[in-house]
Design an enzyme around this catalytic site. Structure first.
Site, mmCIF file in Angstrom:
data_model
loop_
_atom_site.group_PDB
_atom_site.id
_atom_site.type_symbol
_atom_site.label_atom_id
_atom_site.label_comp_id
_atom_site.label_asym_id
_atom_site.label_seq_id
_atom_site.Cartn_x
_atom_site.Cartn_y
_atom_site.Cartn_z
ATOM 1 N N LYS A 10 0.846 -1.192 0.000
ATOM 2 C CA LYS A 10 0.000 0.000 0.000
ATOM 3 C C LYS A 10 0.883 1.245 0.000
ATOM 4 O O LYS A 10 2.065 1.215 0.379
ATOM 5 C CB LYS A 10 -0.936 0.013 1.216
ATOM 6 C CG LYS A 10 -0.241 0.071 2.572
ATOM 7 C CD LYS A 10 0.147 1.458 3.043
ATOM 8 C CE LYS A 10 0.778 1.441 4.434
ATOM 9 N NZ LYS A 10 1.391 2.747 4.814
ATOM 10 N N ASP A 143 -2.374 -1.003 10.451
ATOM 11 C CA ASP A 143 -2.513 -1.055 8.999
ATOM 12 C C ASP A 143 -3.160 -2.341 8.497
ATOM 13 O O ASP A 143 -3.494 -2.433 7.315
ATOM 14 C CB ASP A 143 -1.128 -0.942 8.330
ATOM 15 C CG ASP A 143 -0.612 0.480 8.289
ATOM 16 O OD1 ASP A 143 -1.385 1.393 8.597
ATOM 17 O OD2 ASP A 143 0.567 0.671 7.960
#
Length: 333
Positions: A10, A143
């Site tokens: 990401k 996350d």
């Protein structure tokens, strides 16, 4: 047979950090975006009288059984937590083939945890309910939940509160991977030292970025389209990424990372380049040390890759990964 899962990276399109909360965590607002870059996580599992988890990896920086610290690996923690919630005991082997940087700010360890969970569920033929998955993921790491959504994702709280956003168009991306690694824990500590006055006077910065991110997709009530975007024939003009960039989004960690490692600022300049062909947007990802640039064409992206490599930093060409492609390509057959 074992199950092989792609563990995607990401980047953060904007990251605002608030002061430390009573629980010790910092409030965050960010937009996550998954990329086509990935590790491979291979899982094999079979029922047994007691649970035993063995974790291997091809990178010395990854906690693993051979090093005696596998319990610190998010993939290990995720699998152990999932087995406990399922009420299953099993013998599990997890192998992580690293392609993403360690301490790079690209969510590699968090993505490994989700990939391990998905591999475990397929191996056992049993899955946790969606809400339970997200709850477990949030316990494992801030996350981690975003990788249970994929694509373009709004992150709030300490990053663990995730909400799917309409996917941004597939965009060419160059990821620069410096030789230095940045500890997220130390980056937060340094940000606290530098930003005490900013936190006290900055007002509702997290709420402000949240509104900015949401407003990119708001309809203007006059004609279908993106609020604040001039309608032209160019497809690029219709790209919500441009509307987002016009808001002046930035990553609060850049101040810390660039002061500690001045070479990162130089790498960002190389990613940005000059018109024509300059990056649409370039930024540090997470707390670093990886940086990325987004480009209107593959030609522009390749030129940026060459600039970064010529300066002595590894650079990888990839694309942003929308939610359907994220899930369609997750399992490597």
């Amino acid at each position: 047979m074992a199950t092989r899962v792609r563990s995607f990276a990401k980047i953060n399109l904007g990251l605002a950090v608030g002061p430390a909360r009573a629980d010790g965590f910092h409030g965050l607002t960010t937009m996550y975006q998954t990329l086509g870059l990935h590790d491979f996580v291979t899982v094999s599992a079979k029922a047994s009288a007691e649970t035993r988890i063995t974790l291997t990896a091809d990178h010395v920086g990854v906690p693993r059984s051979l090093a005696g610290n596998a319990e610190k690996n998010t993939a290990y923690v995720m699998v152990a937590g999932a087995l406990a919630r399922m009420g299953v005991t099993a013998e599990v082997t997890i192998d992580i083939a690293k392609r993403l940087p360690v301490q790079g700010g690209m969510g590699a360890g968090s993505a490994n945890a989700v990939a391990a969970l998905l591999g475990l569920e397929r191996e056992l033929g049993k899955a946790l309910p969606g809400a339970e998955r997200l709850k477990l993921a949030a316990e494992v790491g801030s996350d981690v939940p975003l990788f249970l959504v994929g694509g373009t994702v709004l992150g709030l709280g300490r990053g663990e509160e995730v909400f799917p956003l309409p996917d941004l168009p597939v965009t060419h991306c160059v990821v620069a991977i410096p030789r230095v690694g940045v500890s997220t824990k130390l980056a937060f500590a340094e940000l606290d030292k530098r930003s005490a006055l900013t936190f006290a006077q900055g007002g509702d910065r997290l709420g402000e970025l949240s509104r900015v991110l949401a407003a990119v997709w708001c309809m203007d009530g006059v004609e279908p389209g993106l609020s604040g975007v001039t309608r032209r024939t160019s497809d690029l003009a219709e790209n919500p990424l441009l509307a987002l960039v016009r808001t002046g989004i930035e990553n609060d960690f850049e101040e810390v990372a660039f002061s500690q490692y001045p070479s990162l600022r130089s790498t960002k300049r190389e990613l940005v380049g000059n018109d024509p062909g300059a990056a649409i947007f370039a930024c540090l990802s997470g707390s670093g040390s990886a940086l990325f640039g987004l480009y209107a064409s593959q030609t522009d992206a390749r030129a940026a890759q060459q600039r970064v490599q010529k300066a002595g930093t590894q650079a990888i060409l990839t694309e942003t990964l929308q939610r359907p492609a994220y899930w369609d390509t997750m399992f490597a057959e």
